[in-house]
Design an enzyme around this catalytic site. Structure first.
Site, PDB file in Angstrom:
ATOM      1  N   ASP A 129       0.835  -1.199   0.000  1.00  0.00           N
ATOM      2  CA  ASP A 129       0.000   0.000   0.000  1.00  0.00           C
ATOM      3  C   ASP A 129       0.871   1.250   0.000  1.00  0.00           C
ATOM      4  OD1 ASP A 129      -2.267  -1.529   0.115  1.00  0.00           O
ATOM      5  OD2 ASP A 129      -2.597  -1.265   2.255  1.00  0.00           O
ATOM      6  N   LYS A 172      -3.516   3.597  -2.747  1.00  0.00           N
ATOM      7  CA  LYS A 172      -4.856   4.163  -2.868  1.00  0.00           C
ATOM      8  C   LYS A 172      -4.868   5.519  -2.177  1.00  0.00           C
ATOM      9  CE  LYS A 172      -7.546  -0.162  -2.738  1.00  0.00           C
ATOM     10  NZ  LYS A 172      -6.534  -1.172  -2.401  1.00  0.00           N
ATOM     11  N   ILE A 204      -8.097  -4.372   9.821  1.00  0.00           N
ATOM     12  CA  ILE A 204      -8.729  -3.154  10.330  1.00  0.00           C
ATOM     13  C   ILE A 204      -8.736  -2.126   9.203  1.00  0.00           C
ATOM     14  CG2 ILE A 204      -8.710  -1.311  12.047  1.00  0.00           C
ATOM     15  CD1 ILE A 204      -9.234  -3.942  13.333  1.00  0.00           C
ATOM     16  N   MET A 230      -9.718   7.725   8.186  1.00  0.00           N
ATOM     17  CA  MET A 230     -10.024   8.336   6.884  1.00  0.00           C
ATOM     18  C   MET A 230     -11.082   9.432   7.010  1.00  0.00           C
ATOM     19  SD  MET A 230     -10.087   4.770   4.701  1.00  0.00           S
ATOM     20  CE  MET A 230     -11.082   3.914   5.947  1.00  0.00           C
ATOM     21  N   GLY A 258       0.989   9.392  12.515  1.00  0.00           N
ATOM     22  CA  GLY A 258       1.414   8.847  13.794  1.00  0.00           C
ATOM     23  C   GLY A 258       2.573   7.882  13.696  1.00  0.00           C
TER      24      GLY A 258
END
Length: 258
Positions: A39, A61, A97, A173, A202
């Protein structure tokens, strides 16, 4: 040509960003993998742990812009495994998650591809820990809920009862819809003065934890020019985090809104 024995697809959680927060299993798989499908949220320092000859395939994405649609990602994993390759599918946080790991695992299993899940520290847990915000606390919250701020549109989601006294709500998001999120929660009866924190990038070197109240959430995101990836934490636990001098400053800020 399809191999007689397909490879294994490893759905690996890369954690919130800091390579030191990888599990040992994840670090070993990254270090020996010949193919990593990753990702955009996976930190460059984690990708640098791959061996020099590894193939790195980005399927990043972003909001309303995907370099590869999810069904094509699933098809890529299956095709590579059918060719006999072990595939490390590296995902930010934890694969299960808000990482679509469940969809990828289902498609691989349906195609007869072996799948192994390697959990990671979720963004909510890792980022809150860095900001010293306890998501549960005996004096402030006995429940915590994770929701997505843009998953199938806010109007399709029922958040009633998820935020308020004695509860913590963590929103993934949600930066782009921060105003709508605040309006939605206040319409559900959550106090406009409820403490909130935005945790930007973070565990990374440029992370920020910014505190305000719910009524000011959208305004603060705009003023501070908050960028993704970022999480929103709603609840009294926000007041428990970080040093006493910062809490005092935050308390003074709350007074200015009352």
């Amino acid at each position: 040509m399809e191999a007689l024995n397909p490879g294994t697809v490893y759905l690996v959680g890369a954690g919130p960003g800091d390579p030191d927060l990888l599990t040992l299993r994840a670090a070993r798989l990254i270090g020996k993998a010949s193919l990593i499908v990753h990702d955009g949220l996976v930190d460059d320092a984690i990708l640098a742990m791959a061996r020099p000859d590894a193939r790195l395939v980005s399927v990043a994405k972003s909001r309303s812009r995907h370099s590869m649609p999810q069904d094509q990602i699933n098809a890529l994993l299956i095709a590579e495994a059918r060719a006999g390759h072990d595939v490390v599918r590296l995902k930010g946080g934890d694969p299960f998650i808000f990482g679509r790991g469940g969809e990828e695992a289902e498609d691989c299993r349906a195609a007869g591809i072996p799948v192994e899940i390697v959990p990671g520290i979720s963004a909510a847990i890792g980022c809150a820990a860095e900001a010293q915000i306890p998501l549960t606390h005996r004096d402030a919250s006995s429940a915590v809920t994770f929701v997505a701020g843009q998953c199938k549109g806010l109007t399709d989601q029922d958040w009633s009862g998820l935020a308020g006294v004695g509860r913590t709500l963590v929103i993934y998001m949600g930066v782009a819809t921060a105003n709508d999120i605040a309006d939605k929660l206040m319409a559900d009866g959550v106090s406009p003065g409820t403490p909130v924190a935005v945790l930007e990038k973070g565990t990374r070197h440029d992370s920020r934890a910014i505190r305000t109240i719910l009524a000011d959430l959208g305004g603060m995101v705009a003023r501070e020019n908050v960028k993704s990836p970022a999480l929103i934490v709603v609840g009294d636990v926000v007041l428990r985090g970080n040093a006493h001098d910062r809490l005092a400053a935050f308390a003074a800020q709350l007074e200015s809104f009352s």
